[in-house]
Design a protein around this motif. Structure first.
Motif: not given
Length: 229
Positions: A141-151
């Protein structure tokens, strides 16, 4: 006598040579005037780097072009459609906000597939994730991704959708050197496919590699920036 420029904006523009045309656009948010009489022409398939201090109105301008905001005064056309025709504009424009604009309770792969579904497009979400180095995060789930991974995920979505106009707010934020180079590669590929790019960035030396024309917003006024510094 009618103004020929404004008359041209109202004329049908199938295959318009300009992806974005704004004339005398003002935008007030509450008591604050954010944009002041903007004129802008962005030829189809070109790239623009948008510069300015924090709070200058760069994000606001991108939201207006994507039909997320309506001008207080003035008019314009996006891909030949009236700026106020939100549905027609949204079909051809993708905005990647600085916070990535992802759905936190969906996985990375679900976010990409949902974006494709919303635009009635077909695409390979798994391949897009692999392209940005997130294949192992596809089921997270996106909520568990780091800021860089979300980018990276948001960049994969923009690349997968490849809308005729792609607007990106701070694409290099929260990325390491490898991530920034990946961003340049992905945006460069979009530019090579004829996508019109507008990039708001604090790193002109990076953004101008794919969007060479630089414009600066200051006090709500837009002007050419020959140096991009």
């Amino acid at each position: 006598m009618a103004d020929p420029v404004l008359s041209a904006l109202h004329a049908p523009q199938s295959g318009a040579p300009h992806a974005v045309q704004l004339r005398g656009v003002w935008l007030r948010l509450g008591r604050e005037v954010v944009l002041r009489g903007l004129d802008l022409d962005v030829p189809t398939g070109s790239g623009v780097t948008l510069l300015g201090e924090n709070g200058a109105g760069k994000t606001t301008l991108l939201r207006l072009i994507s039909s997320g905001l309506k001008p207080t005064r003035g008019e314009g056309r996006i891909l030949g459609f009236d700026l106020r025709d939100g549905r027609a504009v949204r079909d051809g424009v993708h905005l990647m906000p600085v916070d990535a604009g992802l759905y936190p309770d969906l996985t990375g792969e679900e976010n990409l597939n949902f974006a494709l579904q919303m635009h009635a497009l077909k695409g390979d979400a798994a391949a897009a994730l692999q392209r940005v180095g997130l294949e192992r995060a596809a089921a997270r789930r996106v909520r568990f991704l780091s800021a860089g991974m979300r980018k990276r995920l948001a960049l994969a979505r923009a690349h997968l959708l490849a809308r005729p106009i792609t607007l990106i707010d701070e694409p290099f934020a929260n990325l390491d050197e490898a991530g920034r180079q990946l961003t340049i590669d992905l945006l460069g590929d979009l530019a090579g496919r004829g996508v019109t790019l507008l990039i708001a960035a604090h790193e002109p030396h990076l953004a101008r590699q794919v969007a060479p024309r630089a414009l600066r917003l200051a006090a709500g006024i837009l002007s050419e920036d020959d140096h991009g510094a």
